[in-house]
Design a protein around this motif. Sequence first.
Motif, PDB file in Angstrom:
ATOM      1  N   ARG A 196       0.808  -1.220   0.000  1.00 22.97           N
ATOM      2  CA  ARG A 196       0.000   0.000   0.000  1.00 22.97           C
ATOM      3  C   ARG A 196       0.839   1.267   0.000  1.00 22.97           C
ATOM      4  NH1 ARG A 196      -5.731   0.303  -0.088  1.00 22.97           N
ATOM      5  NH2 ARG A 196      -6.516  -1.770   0.285  1.00 22.97           N
ATOM      6  N   ILE A 197       2.149   1.140  -0.118  1.00 22.12           N
ATOM      7  CA  ILE A 197       3.009   2.321  -0.156  1.00 22.12           C
ATOM      8  C   ILE A 197       2.950   2.908  -1.558  1.00 22.12           C
ATOM      9  CG2 ILE A 197       5.368   3.194   0.025  1.00 22.12           C
ATOM     10  CD1 ILE A 197       5.857   1.058   2.137  1.00 22.12           C
ATOM     11  N   ARG A 198       2.663   4.192  -1.641  1.00 22.73           N
ATOM     12  CA  ARG A 198       2.534   4.893  -2.917  1.00 22.73           C
ATOM     13  C   ARG A 198       3.406   6.155  -2.908  1.00 22.73           C
ATOM     14  NH1 ARG A 198      -0.123   0.832  -3.445  1.00 22.73           N
ATOM     15  NH2 ARG A 198      -2.361   0.631  -3.738  1.00 22.73           N
ATOM     16  N   ARG A 199       3.742   6.602  -4.085  1.00 20.88           N
ATOM     17  CA  ARG A 199       4.440   7.882  -4.238  1.00 20.88           C
ATOM     18  C   ARG A 199       3.414   8.911  -4.689  1.00 20.88           C
ATOM     19  NH1 ARG A 199      10.157   9.114  -7.134  1.00 20.88           N
ATOM     20  NH2 ARG A 199      10.261  11.258  -6.435  1.00 20.88           N
ATOM     21  N   CYS A 200       3.488  10.085  -4.121  1.00 19.24           N
ATOM     22  CA  CYS A 200       2.539  11.148  -4.427  1.00 19.24           C
ATOM     23  C   CYS A 200       2.607  11.506  -5.908  1.00 19.24           C
ATOM     24  CB  CYS A 200       2.836  12.377  -3.572  1.00 19.24           C
ATOM     25  SG  CYS A 200       1.689  13.732  -3.857  1.00 19.24           S
ATOM     26  N   ALA A 201       1.428  11.670  -6.525  1.00 15.42           N
ATOM     27  CA  ALA A 201       1.336  12.019  -7.946  1.00 15.42           C
ATOM     28  C   ALA A 201       1.505  13.505  -8.187  1.00 15.42           C
ATOM     29  CB  ALA A 201      -0.007  11.552  -8.506  1.00 15.42           C
ATOM     30  N   GLY A 202       1.662  14.284  -7.135  1.00 16.92           N
ATOM     31  CA  GLY A 202       1.847  15.720  -7.289  1.00 16.92           C
ATOM     32  C   GLY A 202       3.187  16.038  -7.939  1.00 16.92           C
ATOM     33  N   PRO A 203       3.181  16.881  -8.986  1.00 23.43           N
ATOM     34  CA  PRO A 203       4.435  17.220  -9.664  1.00 23.43           C
ATOM     35  C   PRO A 203       5.439  17.843  -8.691  1.00 23.43           C
ATOM     36  CG  PRO A 203       2.551  18.089 -10.867  1.00 23.43           C
ATOM     37  CD  PRO A 203       2.039  17.568  -9.562  1.00 23.43           C
TER      38      PRO A 203
END
Length: 86
Positions: A39-46
């Motif tokens: 469930r670890i994700r990287r933020c999609a914010g530029p």
Amino acid sequence: MLPPVFPLRWEHGTDRLDGLRDVLALRAEELLGGDGLGRIRRCAGPGCGWFFVDRSRSGSRRWCSSRDCGKRDRARRHYARTRQRG
């Protein structure tokens, strides 16, 4: 006396910062050793680069914070839509 149950767990106090490294290591071990790893994700914010644990039911969370990166992304998309119309 140590409890006769395994695995043994270290209990930390909350009144001092001396054990902060140990607490962080234990939390990282819990996260990476359990079901949370998927469930670890990287933020999609530029330009953000933050990682977060996606605890949403659908597993589709995109931003580290809806109020920060999510708000900027929604504003950017809104601006692009209104600019295309005009």
